[in-house]
Write an enzyme that holds these catalytic residues in place. Structure first.
Site, PDB file in Angstrom:
ATOM      1  N   GLU A 196      -7.091   2.404   9.405  1.00  0.00           N
ATOM      2  CA  GLU A 196      -7.344   3.790   9.852  1.00  0.00           C
ATOM      3  C   GLU A 196      -7.428   3.898  11.369  1.00  0.00           C
ATOM      4  O   GLU A 196      -7.005   4.885  11.957  1.00  0.00           O
ATOM      5  CB  GLU A 196      -8.641   4.317   9.235  1.00  0.00           C
ATOM      6  CG  GLU A 196      -8.437   4.912   7.867  1.00  0.00           C
ATOM      7  CD  GLU A 196      -9.648   5.712   7.421  1.00  0.00           C
ATOM      8  OE1 GLU A 196      -9.934   6.749   8.020  1.00  0.00           O
ATOM      9  OE2 GLU A 196     -10.303   5.268   6.464  1.00  0.00           O
TER      10      GLU A 196
ATOM     11  N   LYS B 141     -12.819  13.480  10.860  1.00  0.00           N
ATOM     12  CA  LYS B 141     -13.653  12.318  10.512  1.00  0.00           C
ATOM     13  C   LYS B 141     -14.218  11.645  11.763  1.00  0.00           C
ATOM     14  O   LYS B 141     -13.458  11.218  12.648  1.00  0.00           O
ATOM     15  CB  LYS B 141     -12.800  11.328   9.712  1.00  0.00           C
ATOM     16  CG  LYS B 141     -13.535  10.147   9.118  1.00  0.00           C
ATOM     17  CD  LYS B 141     -12.553   9.358   8.245  1.00  0.00           C
ATOM     18  CE  LYS B 141     -13.181   8.267   7.430  1.00  0.00           C
ATOM     19  NZ  LYS B 141     -12.176   7.663   6.518  1.00  0.00           N
TER      20      LYS B 141
ATOM     21  N   ASN C 181     -11.511   7.882  -0.259  1.00  0.00           N
ATOM     22  CA  ASN C 181     -10.598   6.885  -0.847  1.00  0.00           C
ATOM     23  C   ASN C 181     -11.294   5.556  -0.595  1.00  0.00           C
ATOM     24  O   ASN C 181     -11.184   4.995   0.499  1.00  0.00           O
ATOM     25  CB  ASN C 181      -9.260   6.839  -0.101  1.00  0.00           C
ATOM     26  CG  ASN C 181      -8.333   7.987  -0.413  1.00  0.00           C
ATOM     27  OD1 ASN C 181      -7.391   7.860  -1.180  1.00  0.00           O
ATOM     28  ND2 ASN C 181      -8.574   9.127   0.219  1.00  0.00           N
TER      29      ASN C 181
ATOM     30  N   CYS D  99     -15.332  10.457   3.587  1.00  0.00           N
ATOM     31  CA  CYS D  99     -15.402   9.062   3.118  1.00  0.00           C
ATOM     32  C   CYS D  99     -16.454   8.214   3.829  1.00  0.00           C
ATOM     33  O   CYS D  99     -17.630   8.320   3.544  1.00  0.00           O
ATOM     34  CB  CYS D  99     -14.029   8.408   3.189  1.00  0.00           C
ATOM     35  SG  CYS D  99     -14.008   6.891   2.214  1.00  0.00           S
TER      36      CYS D  99
ATOM     37  N   GLU E   8     -10.483  13.055   0.173  1.00  0.00           N
ATOM     38  CA  GLU E   8      -9.925  12.727   1.495  1.00  0.00           C
ATOM     39  C   GLU E   8      -8.419  12.512   1.335  1.00  0.00           C
ATOM     40  O   GLU E   8      -7.983  11.979   0.310  1.00  0.00           O
ATOM     41  CB  GLU E   8     -10.579  11.423   1.974  1.00  0.00           C
ATOM     42  CG  GLU E   8      -9.971  10.802   3.218  1.00  0.00           C
ATOM     43  CD  GLU E   8     -10.487   9.374   3.479  1.00  0.00           C
ATOM     44  OE1 GLU E   8     -10.690   8.610   2.500  1.00  0.00           O
ATOM     45  OE2 GLU E   8     -10.676   9.035   4.667  1.00  0.00           O
TER      46      GLU E   8
ATOM     47  N   ASN F 113      -7.990  12.289  10.854  1.00  0.00           N
ATOM     48  CA  ASN F 113      -8.252  12.330   9.424  1.00  0.00           C
ATOM     49  C   ASN F 113      -9.193  13.527   9.229  1.00  0.00           C
ATOM     50  O   ASN F 113     -10.361  13.464   9.604  1.00  0.00           O
ATOM     51  CB  ASN F 113      -8.902  11.003   9.003  1.00  0.00           C
ATOM     52  CG  ASN F 113      -9.073  10.890   7.512  1.00  0.00           C
ATOM     53  OD1 ASN F 113      -9.038  11.893   6.788  1.00  0.00           O
ATOM     54  ND2 ASN F 113      -9.293   9.676   7.041  1.00  0.00           N
TER      55      ASN F 113
END
Ligand code: CDT
Length: 326
Positions: free
Chosen positions: A146, A127, A197, A172, A47, A110
């Site tokens: 995020e 994501k 991550n 993730c 990611e 993302n």
């Protein structure tokens, strides 16, 4: 005839805040070359594979944060990666921060892309399960912002039929949600690839620290078995800008077994020759068509939990529009 696909997690060690994207791309190219030497046909990068994991900080300088994003893929900096991978005939998954113009406004996601062995972009994923917070709380030892920097993904979970397998993507935190895998399995996915991550420690939840690797593996091992999937998961690992990231990049078979696991917290290729036909074999054991009972799964598609909170959405928009932080 059995279908084999040699895949590898292409784990990355830390990327620090000062590293240029061009320098990271050189590391990715080195992993592509190693993959080629070891007869790997498809690699999975992490990611946000081009930058440090910046959502661990509140960063006031929006231009500095925007520089972590890319408006095109390939971007000028990643073009040499696409070219080298095509030359070596290695397909790949790459996580990156996407800046997109949609509906007359700039949106940030993302994201990840899937690229075939000819260097052709097969598709994109954004994501879906964006974790963390949208409020800056400088009292916390480790933030995860995020929700401040990214909107929720809006492409669902597409799957892509390639010559070797039907492949879907996740990013993730998505790996911790059973819906991620089942949605793709119902569309015929045989392989799910993902990058992550993940903090190696949770300072505000320390009793979880010893379980970080276990939770990482247990959710993917059960999902692989329950859905008849190969899963390739690739970490950004090691001590990045003072914060430890989990390693444990791995390949998991549709039996639920971990068949390959990284042994370092640095750039490392983790290859395995995957018998793709194990996916339909395990799927036939579960036999979704015959045995699933959607009539009894009331509530699974209910609205509860599927709306991003208004406060998070407003904080994200305010941040990028240049207003005061929440
Ligand atoms: N990058 C990412 O999605 N990390 C999450 C951590 C969430 S902690 C608020 C993960 O699932 O590892």
């Amino acid at each position: 005839m059995a279908r084999y696909l040699t895949m590898a997690a292409a784990q990355l060690g830390p990327i620090s805040r000062g590293d240029s994207k061009a320098s990271v791309v050189q590391r990715l190219i080195a992993l592509i070359r190693q993959a080629h030497e070891r007869a790997v046909e498809f690699v999975v990068f992490p990611e946000m594979a081009l930058t440090t994991f910046f959502p661990r900080w509140y960063i006031d300088d929006r231009d500095a944060v925007d520089a972590y994003f890319d408006s095109t893929m390939p971007s000028p900096e990643t073009l040499p990666l696409f070219e080298e991978a095509a030359r070596r005939r290695v397909g790949f998954y790459l996580g990156y921060c996407e800046r997109a113009e949609e509906g007359n406004r700039i949106r940030r996601f993302n994201s990840s892309v899937l690229v075939d062995r000819d260097g052709k972009l097969l598709g994109k994923y954004r994501k879906v399960h964006v974790p963390g917070a949208s409020e800056n709380d400088p009292t916390l030892p480790l933030q995860h912002l995020e929700k401040l920097y990214f909107e929720d993904g809006n492409l669902g979970f597409p799957v892509f039929k390639t010559a070797s397998a039907t492949i879907g993507m996740a990013i993730c935190n998505d790996r911790r949600w059973p819906e991620t895998y089942r949605t793709m399995a119902l569309k015929g996915a045989e392989v799910v690839v993902l990058g992550y991550n993940s903090p190696a420690q949770m300072p505000d939840w320390p009793d979880q620290n010893a379980l970080r690797a276990f939770h990482h593996l247990v959710c993917m091992q059960s999902a692989a078995y329950q859905n008849g999937l190969w899963i390739v998961a690739s970490a950004k690992a090691g001590r990045e800008d003072g914060f430890d990231l989990l390693g444990h990049s791995c390949i998991i078979a549709p039996s639920g077994e971990v068949v390959a696991l990284s042994s370092t917290l640095a750039d490392e290729l983790v290859p395995y020759r995957c018998d793709i036909d194990l996916a339909p074999y395990y799927k036939s054991f579960h036999d979704f068509e015959r045995n699933r009972r959607p009539d009894q799964y009331e509530g699974l598609l209910a609205a509860r939990g599927n709306q991003r909170s208004r406060a998070d959405a407003e904080a994200c928009r305010r941040y990028w529009d240049g207003g005061e932080p929440a």
